[in-house]
Write a protein that holds these residues in place. Structure first.
Motif: not given
Ligand code: SF4
Length: 357
Positions: A19-46
């Motif tokens: 949940a985002v907004g309302g009374t929900s806590p502020v949540s922390v995001q990030s962004m991967t820097n792998t090639f998204t099509q490289d599923v194994a590397a992207t999953v490992a980073q996530i």
């Protein structure tokens, strides 16, 4: 005691199961820097990001292959995924169909109203949100002319225009970010925008830089915005391993007293009174507690001047002496240990606290 911040109430939306907004806590995001099509590397980073506490992750979707990779990635991770799309509305649709929990677009570079409408309809059909990402580097030409350059007001006009556009096309769940690469314009833009809308805001300073400049700019920018009660999700941008972004994000929230996340470690800078190797001790404790979820205050102090006082105020702590240190827990002295046994003794006691909780 950190003074409480009154958060501005925004509309509640959901990104996957977060949940985002309302009374929900502020949540922390990030962004991967792998090639998204490289599923194994992207999953490992996530997975590493999840372990660090990341709550929402964004992945770049530059082509069809990256869009369709989202379905394989989603099956192997636990946090929601936002697909980052530029220029091609078909990629936004493909990412939503592959199971993305949200889309990040800049409506200005998606093309005609008809194409933007196709993306909105697809997002609504999949019950997912769209984040409008207004960026100082890509404002509409007419707005740039009107304000004679990229000002905070110009960025806000672009954000309001895009919110109105997506809402006129029927979008149900929307979130906005309005980022500049300098702190002053970013803070001014978020302050102005929050007066004009109750849409949840994603806060960050874009292209903040490498480790030191990035941490300073992000902490100041995000911190100043959060301290005004503005912001529903945050992302620290660093030219580094994204796991560092998550750690810094939580440190900002902890420092402002907005959220607790794992131990809060306080340590003194040392001075001529310190007779133990506090730098190594502090580093070892920090590394050992990196993924510990226990919300405790740990004090690592170099000597008996401020040491015992701080250590007593904390849930647990040590105060250095001559080649040795006193271990305190909940205001009581546990024992005195030689320097080489101090860290183990501290971690053992913290381990017991975990069992007690
Ligand atoms: S706690 Fe002691 S060693 Fe640390 S800075 Fe203060 S006086 Fe110096």
């Amino acid at each position: 005691m950190v003074p409480e911040i009154n958060r501005k109430k925004t509309r509640r939306i959901t990104v996957g199961d977060v949940a985002v907004g309302g009374t929900s806590p502020v949540s922390v995001q990030s962004m991967t820097n792998t090639f998204t099509q490289d599923v194994a590397a992207t999953v490992a980073q996530i997975k590493r990001l999840e372990e660090a506490g990341c709550e929402i992750v964004r992945v770049a979707v530059p082509d069809e292959e990256a869009a369709s990779a989202i379905s394989s990635i989603k099956g192997r991770i636990s946090i929601p995924v936002i697909a980052d799309i530029h220029f091609d509305y078909r990629l936004a649709i493909a990412a939503a169909e592959a199971g993305a929990d949200g889309l990040r677009i800049n409506p200005g570079n998606i093309g005609s109203k008809k194409r933007v409408k196709a993306v909105v309809d697809c997002a609504n059909a999949h019950d997912i949100m769209i984040r409008i990402g207004v960026n100082s580097g890509s404002l509409e030409k007419d707005i740039l002319q009107k304000y004679n350059g990229v000002t905070a007001i110009a960025m806000v006009e672009s954000a309001v225009r895009n919110i109105e556009l997506l809402e006129s096309l029927g979008l149900l769940q929307v979130k906005v970010s309005i980022k500049a690469s300098d702190v002053a314009r970013t803070v001014a833009a978020y302050s102005l925008l929050s007066e004009k809308t109750d849409v949840p805001l994603h806060v960050g300073v874009t292209e903040a830089g490498g480790l030191y400049p990035g941490i300073v700019k992000s902490s100041l920018g995000i911190g100043m915005i959060l301290s005004q009660g503005i912001g529903d999700t945050i992302r620290v941008s660093l030219t580094r391993d994204p796991v560092e972004e998550v750690r810094v994000g939580f440190e900002i929230l902890k420092a402002l007293g907005i959220r607790q996340h794992g131990p809060d470690i306080i340590s003194c800078p040392t001075c001529g009174r310190c007779n133990i190797n506090l730098f190594d001790i502090a580093e070892e404790v920090e590394q050992a507690l990196m993924s510990n979820p226990l919300p405790i205050k740990v004090a690592i102090m170099g000597c008996v001047v401020n040491g015992p006082g701080e250590a007593r105020e904390a849930d647990i702590g040590i105060a250095g002496g001559d080649g040795k240190g006193i271990l305190f827990k909940k205001g009581e002295v546990v024992s005195t240990f030689p320097q080489e046994k101090l860290v183990d003794a501290l971690l053992d006691e913290i381990g017991k606290m975990k069992i007690e909780e």
